[in-house]
Design an enzyme around this catalytic site. Structure first.
Site, PDB file in Angstrom:
ATOM      1  N   THR A 210       0.855  -1.190   0.000  1.00 32.37           N
ATOM      2  CA  THR A 210       0.000   0.000   0.000  1.00 32.37           C
ATOM      3  C   THR A 210       0.888   1.235   0.000  1.00 32.37           C
ATOM      4  O   THR A 210       2.086   1.154  -0.283  1.00 32.37           O
ATOM      5  CB  THR A 210      -1.002  -0.035   1.182  1.00 32.37           C
ATOM      6  OG1 THR A 210      -1.971   1.006   1.003  1.00 32.37           O
ATOM      7  CG2 THR A 210      -0.309   0.180   2.527  1.00 32.37           C
ATOM      8  N   ASN A 211       0.319   2.395   0.288  1.00 34.52           N
ATOM      9  CA  ASN A 211       1.090   3.650   0.285  1.00 34.52           C
ATOM     10  C   ASN A 211       0.613   4.539   1.435  1.00 34.52           C
ATOM     11  O   ASN A 211      -0.275   4.148   2.195  1.00 34.52           O
ATOM     12  CB  ASN A 211       0.933   4.348  -1.070  1.00 34.52           C
ATOM     13  CG  ASN A 211      -0.525   4.607  -1.378  1.00 34.52           C
ATOM     14  OD1 ASN A 211      -1.193   5.379  -0.727  1.00 34.52           O
ATOM     15  ND2 ASN A 211      -1.036   3.898  -2.385  1.00 34.52           N
ATOM     16  N   ARG A 212       1.173   5.739   1.539  1.00 37.41           N
ATOM     17  CA  ARG A 212       0.928   6.567   2.724  1.00 37.41           C
ATOM     18  C   ARG A 212      -0.347   7.413   2.646  1.00 37.41           C
ATOM     19  O   ARG A 212      -0.601   8.226   3.529  1.00 37.41           O
ATOM     20  CB  ARG A 212       2.120   7.485   2.976  1.00 37.41           C
ATOM     21  CG  ARG A 212       3.315   6.741   3.525  1.00 37.41           C
ATOM     22  CD  ARG A 212       4.500   7.657   3.697  1.00 37.41           C
ATOM     23  NE  ARG A 212       4.221   8.771   4.589  1.00 37.41           N
ATOM     24  CZ  ARG A 212       4.942   9.889   4.636  1.00 37.41           C
ATOM     25  NH1 ARG A 212       5.966  10.038   3.829  1.00 37.41           N
ATOM     26  NH2 ARG A 212       4.637  10.854   5.473  1.00 37.41           N
ATOM     27  N   SER A 213      -1.136   7.254   1.613  1.00 38.63           N
ATOM     28  CA  SER A 213      -2.348   8.073   1.502  1.00 38.63           C
ATOM     29  C   SER A 213      -3.283   7.812   2.689  1.00 38.63           C
ATOM     30  O   SER A 213      -3.568   6.666   3.030  1.00 38.63           O
ATOM     31  CB  SER A 213      -3.085   7.732   0.211  1.00 38.63           C
ATOM     32  OG  SER A 213      -4.355   8.338   0.218  1.00 38.63           O
ATOM     33  N   ALA A 277      -4.928   7.282  -4.120  1.00 36.01           N
ATOM     34  CA  ALA A 277      -3.563   6.913  -4.493  1.00 36.01           C
ATOM     35  C   ALA A 277      -3.633   5.450  -4.907  1.00 36.01           C
ATOM     36  O   ALA A 277      -3.644   4.548  -4.062  1.00 36.01           O
ATOM     37  CB  ALA A 277      -2.627   7.109  -3.320  1.00 36.01           C
TER      38      ALA A 277
END
Ligand code: CTP
Length: 407
Positions: A210-213, A277
């Site tokens: 995943t990502n930091r969104s 994101a």
């Protein structure tokens, strides 16, 4: 703009232990910019003092004796006629019965009868009263007449019993008020689809990429669209945020799920705000069992996910829907050049370029530094703003773009 700002709201308070929550509601409404006139019934004033409301609203809180003073005969007419909304929270089974049958035997029910504005009620009643057929029939009458009923919720009552009848939380009622006051705004009758959050691409049953969104910008956009009166669908990857009242949530996890739901929801939509994101890559395969440590190193083969905006853009070229596509470019270098490239590659009407190299912008903070780019080369640089303000600015431009397109 926050639709509560400068609105005149009458807050009726009837006799229930939930009266203490009404003080919080009055405070929240006042902080949101409303002029709040409180009317307490006699039993309401037994639970909570008018002084409490006067202290948070900065205005006189009316009580039963005000009906009988030298101005009393016009108080209820004046209050009722100038209000944008009458909210009764908490409302008892007794007051619901009076409202349903036009009984006007106190200042609050008189005002309700004289008022020309919409009525919202938040029931609060202990031990099974809410489910009694009398209460249900009376609520059905009010519902048919257009009253907005918020709650009640399941939970523990003051009596110790558990059931349906607790008044909704002030934050929930506030959200409903915001939604109702936004009706008829510049996006009334328009469908707005918003995506939010960072997609999760599973690796095995316990792990994902995943990502930091955080989803904050997307949720703020959904709120801003509700504030302009739109029908809002929020397609969100997992996010620890409260859904704006009036928006419908469709939860998704992966980029593939998001693509499917976005294509479905934008088939007749006016605006797509693509704030999510979306992962560009996913594990080439998802293991059925938890991957074991095994070797000292692990190499994960990844494959590309679909570009959602590109896919929706293809459909738009054939059908014209969604009428507007808005993208977001979070960049750590060459901000405007990269954003301009995405604007044209994805055939967007608008892209919001976000400089995530600054500490006060981007992921997990409440502010963003945004430049809006348009296909003709126009650029609009916004000041450092909250994500709510950025959202309002983007929606304002969308209203203009839709008007320019006509239809
Ligand atoms: N986007 C999308 N589908 C993807 C990836 C991104 O629809 N698979 C959308 C995003 O929601 C955003 C816009 O495309 O509105 C730009 O996203 P961004 O991640 O900045 O750009 P990418 O196209 O992924 O390009 P790159 O990662 O190379 O910067």
């Amino acid at each position: 703009m926050n639709p509560i700002q400068d609105k005149r709201i009458i807050l009726g308070v009837t006799g229930s232990i939930a009266c203490y929550k009404a003080a919080d509601l009055a405070s929240k409404l006042t902080q949101a910019g409303a002029q709040v006139d409180v009317i307490l019934t006699e039993s309401g004033a037994r639970f909570i003092q008018p002084l409490t409301f006067q202290s948070v609203t900065g205005r006189k809180a009316y009580q039963e004796k005000d009906l009988w003073d030298d101005q009393g005969h016009v108080t209820h007419i004046g209050l009722g006629h100038h209000a944008d909304l009458l909210v009764i929270a908490p409302v008892t089974a007794n007051t619901i019965a009076k409202l349903a049958h036009g009984i006007a035997d106190n200042l609050l029910t008189l005002t309700a009868l004289a008022a020309a504005c919409p009525l919202m009620i938040a029931p609060a009643m202990d031990g099974g009263m809410f489910t009694h057929p009398a209460a249900q029939d009376n609520l059905a009458i009010l519902h048919r007449r257009g009253a907005i009923v918020v709650g009640p919720e399941e939970g523990r009552f003051a009596s110790g019993m558990v059931g349906l009848g607790r008044m909704s939380e002030p934050q929930t009622i506030l959200g409903e008020i915001r939604r109702v006051l936004a009706e008829g705004g510049p996006l009334a009758g328009r469908k707005v689809v918003v995506t939010a959050g960072g997609t999760q691409e599973p690796l095995d049953p316990v792990r994902y990429l995943t990502n930091r969104s955080s989803g904050r910008q997307g949720y703020a956009l959904a709120q801003a669209a509700v504030d302009l009166g739109a029908q809002v669908i929020l397609i969100s990857a997992p996010a620890a945020l409260t859904l704006p009242a009036g928006a419908d949530l469709i939860p998704v996890r992966t980029a593939a799920e998001m693509l499917e739901v976005v294509l479905d929801q934008t088939a007749k939509a006016d605006i797509l705000l693509m704030a999510a994101a979306v992962a560009d890559f996913k594990p080439a395969s998802t293991a059925n069992q938890k991957i074991k440590k095994g070797e000292d190193a692990l190499t994960l083969p990844l494959t590309r996910t679909a570009d959602i905006l590109l896919q929706v853009g293809k459909r738009k070229a054939q059908t014209g829907f969604p009428r507007l596509m808005v993208g977001f470019a979070a960049e750590s270098e060459n901000l405007l050049a990269n954003a301009a490239q995405k604007l044209s590659a994805k055939h967007l009407e608008l892209i919001a370029a976000n400089d995530i190299s600054a500490a006060d912008a981007g992921f997990e903070v409440d502010t963003n530094r945004i430049t809006l780019l348009f296909p003709g080369g126009e650029q609009q640089q916004l000041d450092l703003m909250s994500k709510a303000e950025v959202s309002a600015a983007i929606l304002d431009r969308c209203v203009e773009l839709l008007a320019a397109k006509g239809g």
